[in-house]
Design a protein around this motif. Sequence first.
Motif, PDB file in Angstrom:
ATOM      1  N   VAL A 114       0.846  -1.199   0.000  1.00 40.09           N
ATOM      2  CA  VAL A 114       0.000   0.000   0.000  1.00 40.09           C
ATOM      3  C   VAL A 114       0.877   1.242   0.000  1.00 40.09           C
ATOM      4  N   ASP A 115       0.536   2.223  -0.828  1.00 38.02           N
ATOM      5  CA  ASP A 115       1.210   3.521  -0.859  1.00 38.02           C
ATOM      6  C   ASP A 115       0.622   4.395   0.247  1.00 38.02           C
ATOM      7  N   ALA A 116       1.464   4.816   1.185  1.00 36.18           N
ATOM      8  CA  ALA A 116       0.995   5.574   2.346  1.00 36.18           C
ATOM      9  C   ALA A 116       0.294   6.868   1.957  1.00 36.18           C
ATOM     10  N   ASP A 117       0.775   7.530   0.908  1.00 32.33           N
ATOM     11  CA  ASP A 117       0.179   8.801   0.510  1.00 32.33           C
ATOM     12  C   ASP A 117      -1.189   8.616  -0.131  1.00 32.33           C
ATOM     13  N   ARG A 118      -1.399   7.480  -0.778  1.00 33.52           N
ATOM     14  CA  ARG A 118      -2.680   7.240  -1.445  1.00 33.52           C
ATOM     15  C   ARG A 118      -3.744   6.685  -0.498  1.00 33.52           C
ATOM     16  N   ARG A 119      -3.307   6.027   0.575  1.00 30.59           N
ATOM     17  CA  ARG A 119      -4.266   5.415   1.491  1.00 30.59           C
ATOM     18  C   ARG A 119      -3.984   5.802   2.947  1.00 30.59           C
ATOM     19  N   PRO A 120      -4.197   7.079   3.290  1.00 31.10           N
ATOM     20  CA  PRO A 120      -3.970   7.486   4.691  1.00 31.10           C
ATOM     21  C   PRO A 120      -4.888   6.765   5.666  1.00 31.10           C
ATOM     22  N   ASP A 121      -6.044   6.286   5.190  1.00 28.79           N
ATOM     23  CA  ASP A 121      -6.944   5.540   6.071  1.00 28.79           C
ATOM     24  C   ASP A 121      -6.296   4.244   6.548  1.00 28.79           C
ATOM     25  N   ILE A 122      -5.560   3.578   5.653  1.00 32.80           N
ATOM     26  CA  ILE A 122      -4.870   2.345   6.028  1.00 32.80           C
ATOM     27  C   ILE A 122      -3.693   2.663   6.945  1.00 32.80           C
ATOM     28  N   VAL A 123      -3.003   3.769   6.677  1.00 31.97           N
ATOM     29  CA  VAL A 123      -1.907   4.202   7.549  1.00 31.97           C
ATOM     30  C   VAL A 123      -2.426   4.444   8.960  1.00 31.97           C
ATOM     31  N   ASN A 124      -3.550   5.165   9.071  1.00 34.99           N
ATOM     32  CA  ASN A 124      -4.118   5.471  10.386  1.00 34.99           C
ATOM     33  C   ASN A 124      -4.477   4.211  11.157  1.00 34.99           C
ATOM     34  N   ARG A 125      -4.896   3.187  10.442  1.00 35.85           N
ATOM     35  CA  ARG A 125      -5.329   1.960  11.108  1.00 35.85           C
ATOM     36  C   ARG A 125      -4.156   1.052  11.475  1.00 35.85           C
ATOM     37  N   TYR A 126      -3.142   0.983  10.615  1.00 37.42           N
ATOM     38  CA  TYR A 126      -2.129  -0.054  10.782  1.00 37.42           C
ATOM     39  C   TYR A 126      -0.711   0.454  11.073  1.00 37.42           C
ATOM     40  N   SER A 127      -0.477   1.757  11.016  1.00 36.87           N
ATOM     41  CA  SER A 127       0.891   2.246  11.179  1.00 36.87           C
ATOM     42  C   SER A 127       1.522   1.755  12.479  1.00 36.87           C
ATOM     43  N   ALA A 128       2.739   1.240  12.365  1.00 38.26           N
ATOM     44  CA  ALA A 128       3.481   0.779  13.541  1.00 38.26           C
ATOM     45  C   ALA A 128       4.431   1.858  14.047  1.00 38.26           C
ATOM     46  N   GLY A 129       4.244   3.092  13.559  1.00 41.40           N
ATOM     47  CA  GLY A 129       5.083   4.197  13.994  1.00 41.40           C
ATOM     48  C   GLY A 129       5.712   4.961  12.862  1.00 41.40           C
ATOM     49  N   GLY A 130       5.428   4.571  11.632  1.00 38.03           N
ATOM     50  CA  GLY A 130       5.989   5.274  10.482  1.00 38.03           C
ATOM     51  C   GLY A 130       6.117   4.356   9.289  1.00 38.03           C
ATOM     52  N   CYS A 131       6.835   4.847   8.285  1.00 39.00           N
ATOM     53  CA  CYS A 131       7.100   4.049   7.090  1.00 39.00           C
ATOM     54  C   CYS A 131       8.552   3.605   7.104  1.00 39.00           C
ATOM     55  N   PRO A 132       8.808   2.363   6.711  1.00 43.34           N
ATOM     56  CA  PRO A 132       7.798   1.383   6.331  1.00 43.34           C
ATOM     57  C   PRO A 132       7.084   0.811   7.551  1.00 43.34           C
ATOM     58  N   THR A 133       5.862   0.346   7.352  1.00 42.58           N
ATOM     59  CA  THR A 133       5.189  -0.477   8.348  1.00 42.58           C
ATOM     60  C   THR A 133       5.031  -1.876   7.768  1.00 42.58           C
TER      61      THR A 133
END
Length: 304
Positions: free
Chosen positions: A73-92
Motif C-alpha cells: 500500500v502507498d501511504a500517501d494514497r491510502r492514509p486511512d490504512i496508515v491510520n489503522r495499521y501504522s506501527a510508527g511510520g514508514c515502512p510499516t
Amino acid sequence: MVLTASVQSQESSTIKWHPWEDYSFELSQKQQKPVLLDITATWCHWCEVMYETTYSDPRVIELINKYFIAVRVDADRRPDIVNRYSAGGCPTTAFLRPNGDVITSATYIPPPRMLEILQKLRNFVRENEERPMREYEALEIFPVADLKESIVAFLEDDLEQKFDRENGGYGTAPKFPTPDIYEYLLHRYQRTGKREYLGRALKTLDKMYEGGLFDAVGEGGFFRYSTRADWSVPHYEKMLDGNARLLANYLQAFIVTNDDKYRQIAKGIISYLLNNLYDAETGLFYGSQTADEDYYKLSAEERK
C-alpha cells in the motif's frame, strides 16, 4: 519453452504483491495464509532500504510467496490504512488475519529478523491448521506485557531519563520529532503546574526550529527528521501529518506561554501547508514533499 522457463524464474525471484482489495483477503481466508501488509512511500528512505535488502533476499521471497498473501500500500494514497495499521511510520510491516485484525507489526525489519518472524508465523499456522484463522485473535503468538497501574510513573521516569538536555527532544541520530510527547508534556504542565514539563517541551520546540529542522531558507515547514542529534542536518522530505501535528504543538505552546514566537512559527507552518501541499482545484492536500537533497541545499535565490 525457453521463454516459459525465463518467466517462471523471474516470478520466483520477486515477491508477488497484491493490491489492497477484497479479493486479497478472500484469498487469505481461502488459502489460510496470513496477509503481509507493507505500507511504503516514494519519499521513504528506509522503505527503499527494506526493498533493496529484506524484500530482495531470496529466502525472504520464497517464504512470503509460499506462506503469505503479500499486500503493498502507498501511504500517501491510502492514509486511512496508515491510520489503522501504522506501527510508527514508514515502512510499516504488519501481519494480518483474513478479517484485517493485526497479528503483529513493526517498522523496518532487516533480513535476519524478517526470516525469524516469517518462520515463527509459518510454524504457528502449521501447528494450528485445524483452527480457522479468524479464531487466531484469541491466541497469543507474541507475548504482550500486561498494562500495570504504574505505567504512568514508568513513562514519566523514562521520559525524564531519555530527554536530551543539550539539544532537546529524545534519542540520538537519526532524531525524529515526537509530537505526542510534546503534547503530553504541555498537558502535564497545565494539569500540575510543574515547570520541568514546560521546560522540556519548550526547549525541544525551540531547538527544532532554531537548529535547522525548519526550512527557514525556502518554503517553510518542518523536515521529517534530522540526521544529527542537534537537529542541524535534516533529511529533507516534508510530511503533511508531521507538520500538522507540530502545528498543534506550537499553537499549544503559544496558548500556554502567550509567547508570540510560537504563534509566528505556527503561521509559518500553515503558510507552507497552504502554499505547497494544498491543491486548490480539488480542495485536498498532498501527503508529502520529496527529499530532493540537491534542491534543499541551494540558497534562497538559487531555489527560485
